[in-house]
Design an enzyme around this catalytic site. Sequence first.
Site, PDB file in Angstrom:
ATOM      1  N   ASP A   1      -1.042 -37.679 -61.127  1.00  0.00           N
ATOM      2  CA  ASP A   1      -0.938 -38.312 -59.809  1.00  0.00           C
ATOM      3  C   ASP A   1      -2.292 -38.826 -59.305  1.00  0.00           C
ATOM      4  OD1 ASP A   1       1.684 -37.339 -59.966  1.00  0.00           O
ATOM      5  OD2 ASP A   1       1.205 -35.540 -58.816  1.00  0.00           O
TER       6      ASP A   1
ATOM      7  N   GLU B   1       8.735 -43.474 -54.700  1.00  0.00           N
ATOM      8  CA  GLU B   1       7.755 -42.507 -54.186  1.00  0.00           C
ATOM      9  C   GLU B   1       6.339 -43.025 -54.404  1.00  0.00           C
ATOM     10  OE1 GLU B   1       8.538 -38.918 -56.363  1.00  0.00           O
ATOM     11  OE2 GLU B   1       8.141 -39.852 -58.305  1.00  0.00           O
TER      12      GLU B   1
END
Length: 583
Positions: free
Chosen positions: A78, A254
């Site tokens: 991430d 997302e």
Amino acid sequence: MKEHVTAYVQMGKRSLRFGTLLLSALFVAGNMYAAKPKQAKAPVFTKFVYQGNDQVYNDNPLNEGEFYNPILQGCYPDPAIVKRGEDYFLVASSFSMFPGVPIFHSKDLVNWKQIGHVLDRKSQLKVGRSGIAEGIYAPALAYNPHNETFYMITTQFAEGMGNIVVKTKDPFQGWSDPYQLKFDGIDPSLFFDDDGKAYVVHNDAPAWGTARYQGHRVIKIWEYDVENDQVIEGTDQVIVNGGVNIEEKPIWIEAPHIYKRHGKYYLMCAEGGTGDWHSEVIFVSDSPKGPYVPAPSNPILSQRYLHPDRADKVDWAGHADLVEGPDGKMYGVFLAIRPNEKGRVNTGRETFILPVDWSGKFPVFENGLIPMKPVLKTPEGVVNKTGQEGFFPNGNFTFEENFKAVKLDYRWIGMRGPREDFLTIVKDGAQIKPFSANIKAVAPISSLFHRQQHRTFTATTTVKYKPESSKDLAGLVCYQSEKFNYVFGITKKGDKTIIVLERTAAGKSTIVASAEISYKDAVTLQVDAKGDDYRFNYSVDGVNFENLGGTVSGDILSTDVAGGFTGSLIGLYTTSDNDAVVE
């Protein structure tokens, strides 16, 4: 003299009953004390050597003007990036690792130094009771030129923290305590517009009762009050429902980021879930609050359409962030995986980078839709110094630690609590005080961890240790989670010192093998992995190694078996609550 003796005897007769009772009590107390096992002296790990030897790097030696992709090997998922002037800062998810959110600095996108962790205090990071796949998810970085402040915003799945933001004027000098934000959902990101206004975008569930399918999510935006570090109540609205085309039932939109370019607002998101359907998509609008129109050529990054048996496979690409490079060109950092020969994901989700072509209306990751290569060209004028001058290594490298430095290397992490709670640097090395919690506990554990960064590697450590009972253990652990791990350590069985290998899968533990050992002072322990094949070896003289348990599978160290979001960790581990007991 005789009178004194007579008096003494008479006194003794009068107190005989009391004395007998007193002696009996002392005898019982003594036995109770003797029944307690002698506490083992805290083990000292004198050396640790990690050596990576992946074939992909042997087959692809670097030439001048080249560097390896990924830029951060092992569990650094991430990624998010921000630039101020000539300085780049990059962060990654850390879940329940402590300290949390590793932060790196670069001047050129190739050579990176870890400068610490954003969340390095108990007041910032509250993960003491969190499973490894909880804690910190998807941090995002932003810089506000209007108040010259850096922000890190993230979701902390622990102890009611929820979405939080921390800030600093100088990332080299530490970050504030968290400001808790009043909204639900995950993956928040901040955007500061030219006019001084600020916004938060994030993933959320659709309105109650409107979900059309499993994985249906939305992207929301809020106005953000910079003075009070809080979203402005009542300003939230949905700007993406479902994904690029809700009729196709896209899942898990997302990780949103907003960018402004040529007066237009671009919203980039991950779509498809962080697995083999992962991708990156892009939308455009005339306003930060929409409406947003998807690009006609989405996705702009993915490996999902490619042959499953391609060489040097990279997969699951997505969850990206964009930045302008030192050469004026755009670049994107993102997560992806490199599975081993059996499709295992033991190294976890890693940080990759690609140049981005933004010559047209929409950005596209260069070579992001074809099989990715392990070698990239450096930006013009950049010299690859990875592994030198303190820069983070990549490719095949050796990391040696003798615990002599004044400051512990940032690559060493704890689990659910600070390293300082169990670690003391002494003359001989790292002394690790055993906690009463063992490796299976959802609690702080006394283990110093280093990420697995290669498919093929050896990790070797020498430990000075004398266990006193079967409850004492010190050694190495290969740790995917509290429910999936290998423990390889020294303990006791009766009056014998033994070495034991324990495998835990889905919370169920079995003893793979054990052996009695005899040594003078220290034992050298080693894990030797070649893809899915792991071997645990030991030496009592530091030279000649014996194997324990044969070749075992690394399956339980992979997210495709264990679940969750992390890569495997190698730990210098000790406990006073050992349950790897040999019958």
